[in-house]
Write an enzyme that holds these catalytic residues in place. Structure first.
Site, PDB file in Angstrom:
ATOM      1  N   GLU A 140       0.815  -1.216   0.000  1.00  0.00           N
ATOM      2  CA  GLU A 140       0.000   0.000   0.000  1.00  0.00           C
ATOM      3  C   GLU A 140       0.846   1.262   0.000  1.00  0.00           C
ATOM      4  O   GLU A 140       0.536   2.234  -0.697  1.00  0.00           O
ATOM      5  CB  GLU A 140      -0.941   0.011   1.214  1.00  0.00           C
ATOM      6  N   HIS A 154     -11.699  -4.473   8.438  1.00  0.00           N
ATOM      7  CA  HIS A 154     -12.188  -4.227   7.069  1.00  0.00           C
ATOM      8  C   HIS A 154     -13.503  -3.458   7.077  1.00  0.00           C
ATOM      9  O   HIS A 154     -14.233  -3.481   6.083  1.00  0.00           O
ATOM     10  CB  HIS A 154     -12.428  -5.551   6.327  1.00  0.00           C
TER      11      HIS A 154
END
Lengths: 340, 367
Positions: free
Chosen positions: A70, A139
């Site tokens: 990321e 999440h």
């Protein structure tokens, strides 16, 4: 006008802008379907299929699959933006953006300011927020207040398919870094969406319903819940003015204050954590600039200050429910509401 | 058994899916003459009045005031006075709602969107009805073919009716032809007429569409010319409206601008404002409107002259955008009709009366 899903609307926005401007690129994990390896092209189109079809049209030079790094995605995108491209970086779950804070907060957000206005960073970061899918604590967060807190970032939270397309086109055309937060529970919701390209300006709230009794400000997936409540309350003669700010930075303060001036009552519904969140921010805005108009204390409907539960029943209890929103409205109207 | 007639929720325009019965003009037992005003129906655009197409007696009001029903739903039953109540009940019970454009009988008059390629531009148009002669409807600045929703059904009863989206508007390309001048747009419309093989048409134009219709009539055989609040050379155009419409970006700001179009500000619905705002956000629209605003200003600045052929000009008495001509005339051989209770949009605000005037002009029976 054709009805399209939130997912299709976002895909169309990317398609429109990639066709219009060849400096627009997309970059992220699995967005071309093969993670840079030998996998089948366009097998997925991103983790939720939002970028499907783009690699076939624009090729791998503009639809760039990356490994699961990321921080590298954000660093590459910020660098590309500062050197003439218009990258749209996809970072699946907003929960994983923590490892990119330096690239976003300390670099991209500050380029224009630190270079005396001479640097442009036309970067869009797309990511998913929200609970409701039993995706568990890592999440499911709604981290929009963190980005809203950082000067130099624009933060967009579309609540429906029409807005998603227009706001993403605006984001891609913007010369500053934009955090574009898609709620995962909205991908299959539908609205009328024109085939043509259109842009919705930032900082312009949508008046979802109009009414004189109470103002509700709601964000992203909470807009639909608040709208359902407004329709339910209308049957009891309570007229709700529901405002969807669409962007938290810039925030359409004028729309909120003007509405509260008329209604005198405010309920803020947000999926973010209650501390230092959007609900608190808007409550403070109205307390400092519209206090004289308030006929009742501001009510905030948010989750508790806990991580998002995995268990479906607990997750449902965590999110602001229609019942809690309705109770908050009745409470600011002075009705006695039974304790939960 | 006496014949019973179903009055249903009308479908005015392609986008209308439902309507709200705002108020009944008549009560059960009232005699109904052809053309009588039966009820006000609120659409997502504006309020319109439903008129009777056949005479009879209003036997039963099925829909209640304030009730929202889909197009084709039964709202009342018409028949002979004294019809047995049980027969009426049986008729209501057996009625099956149908979309007006879904039945075979109505297929010919069912409106449909089509497109045509003219000089490299895609133009969308709504077509309804059939007949030896074609009525071509041209909307005004910032409008689209949907502006004719209340009159096109009426005209389509015995004509082929084509409502064109001018370039820069509706579902047509947002680029303007040439340099966007009035002549360029008129040439494009002439190309459309020729390309579609329409022959000599009845031209009906509103506002800027009136200016286009008048220019088309100047160089193309036309059967008749009807101008509704037309932008004619030397007219007293409200330029602030053009500028404010072009600039308005927020819903509330735009709503105020749109209320200037009508006699009754309440007529501007939330959906209408939203539709116009959505149109204004489309790529290319801002540029097209800016250019058309300049063109409109140029027309207003030009020396006054009569239309290219004798015309019927229809004006709302409360038009604040292009007020009716002070002398009550637009040139030799032309007639001006003033519609009470309407602003700049008589074809939406007083649709039935406007449609009657248009039909009379088309039939050569100018009022």
């Amino acid at each position: 006008m054709p009805r399209k899903t939130y997912r299709q609307a976002i895909n169309e926005a990317l398609d429109c802008e990639m066709a219009r401007d060849d400096t627009v690129i997309v970059i992220g994990e699995d967005i071309a379907g093969g993670a840079g390896g030998s996998g089948e092209d366009d097998a997925y189109g991103g983790v939720l299929g939002v970028t499907k079809g783009l690699v076939g049209k624009y090729g791998r030079a503009r639809v760039i699959d990356t490994p699961i790094t990321e921080s590298a995605i954000m660093g590459a995108a910020a660098g590309a933006a500062s050197t003439g491209l218009r990258p749209v970086a996809e970072l699946m779950f907003v929960d994983f953006l923590g490892v990119c804070f330096d690239q976003i907060f300390n670099q991209a957000a500050k380029f224009r300011y630190m270079f005396g206005g001479k640097a442009r960073t036309p970067l869009v970061i797309r990511s998913m927020i929200g609970a409701g899918m039993s995706a568990a604590a890592q999440h499911s967060q709604a981290l929009h207040p963190i980005f809203t807190h950082i000067p130099g970032l624009k933060v967009v939270m579309p609540s429906n398919a029409y807005d998603a397309k227009g706001l993403l086109i605006q984001a891609i055309r913007d010369d500053d870094p934009v955090i574009f937060l898609e709620h995962k529970a909205l991908y299959d919701t539908q609205a009328e969406v024109p085939d043509e390209a259109y842009a919705i300006p930032f900082g312009e709230a949508e008046f979802v319903t109009e009414g004189d009794d109470v103002t509700i400000v709601a964000f992203s997936a909470m807009v639909a819940r608040a709208k359902a409540v407004a329709e339910e309350l209308e049957r009891d003669g309570i007229e709700v003015e529901l405002i969807d700010p669409r962007t938290t930075s810039p925030l359409d303060e004028e729309a909120i204050l003007e509405s509260v001036e008329r209604t005198g009552r405010l309920v803020v519904v947000d999926e973010g954590s209650p501390r230092c969140g959007m609900a608190a921010d808007i409550a403070a805005l109205v307390a400092s600039k519209g206090f004289a108009h308030l006929k009742a204390p501001v009510a905030m409907v948010t989750p508790p200050h806990t991580p998002v539960p995995f268990a479906p029943n607990l997750e449902a209890a965590y999110l602001p429910s229609n019942e809690r929103i309705a109770a908050a409205v009745r409470s600011v109207l002075g009705e006695t509401v039974p304790a939960e | 058994m006496a014949e019973l007639t179903a009055l249903t929720m009308p479908k005015w325009g392609l986008s209308m899916e439902e309507g709200t019965l705002a108020s009944w003009h008549l009560a059960e037992g009232d005699a109904v003459s052809e053309g009588a005003e039966i009820a006000d129906i609120e659409t997502s655009k504006l309020l319109n009045t439903l008129e009777a197409r056949s005479p009879g007696t209003l036997l039963r009001l099925v829909a209640q005031e304030g009730e929202t029903l889909p197009c084709g739903a039964l709202i009342a039953v018409l028949g002979e006075a004294g019809t047995d109540a049980e027969a009426v009940e049986a008729f209501i019970a057996s009625f099956e709602a149908v979309e007006p454009d879904a039945t075979e009988a109505d297929e010919a008059s069912a409106p449909a969107f089509r497109t045509a390629e003219v000089d490299g531009l895609t133009l969308r148009y709504a077509e309804a009805g059939a007949g030896a002669e074609t009525v071509l409807l041209l909307h005004g600045f910032g409008g689209d073919s949907g502006n004719w929703m209340f009159v096109s059904e009426d005209l389509a009863r015995d004509h082929r009716v084509i409502a064109l989206d001018l370039p820069g508007h509706g579902g047509s390309d947002k680029a303007l032809p040439g340099d966007g001048s009035l002549e360029d747009i008129a040439a494009l419309v002439r190309g459309f007429i020729a390309g579609e093989g329409l022959g000599a048409v009845h031209l009906v134009g509103h506002s800027v569409g009136g200016a286009v219709a008048e220019r088309v009539a100047a160089s193309c055989e036309a059967r008749s010319l009807t101008l509704i609040a037309p932008l004619l050379p030397g007219c007293a155009l409200n330029r602030a409206y053009i500028a404010d419409f072009t600039e308005a970006k927020r819903k509330r700001e735009l709503r105020e601008v749109l209320t200037r179009l009508v006699a009754d500000a309440e007529a501007i619905s939330r959906d209408m404002v939203e539709d116009v705002l959505r149109y204004k956000r489309l790529d290319g629209v801002a540029e097209a409107l800016a250019r058309l605003g300049e063109v409109a200003g140029d027309i207003a600045d030009a020396d006054p002259r009569a239309p290219a052929m004798p015309a019927l000009a229809i004006w709302g008495e409360a038009d604040r955008i292009i007020p009716p001509p002070s002398g009550g005339k637009v040139g030799k051989g032309s007639t001006v009709e003033i519609v009470a209770g309407a602003g700049h949009l008589p074809h939406l605000e007083r649709a039935a009366e406007t449609a009657r005037l248009v039909r009379a002009n088309i039939a050569g029976e100018r009022p």
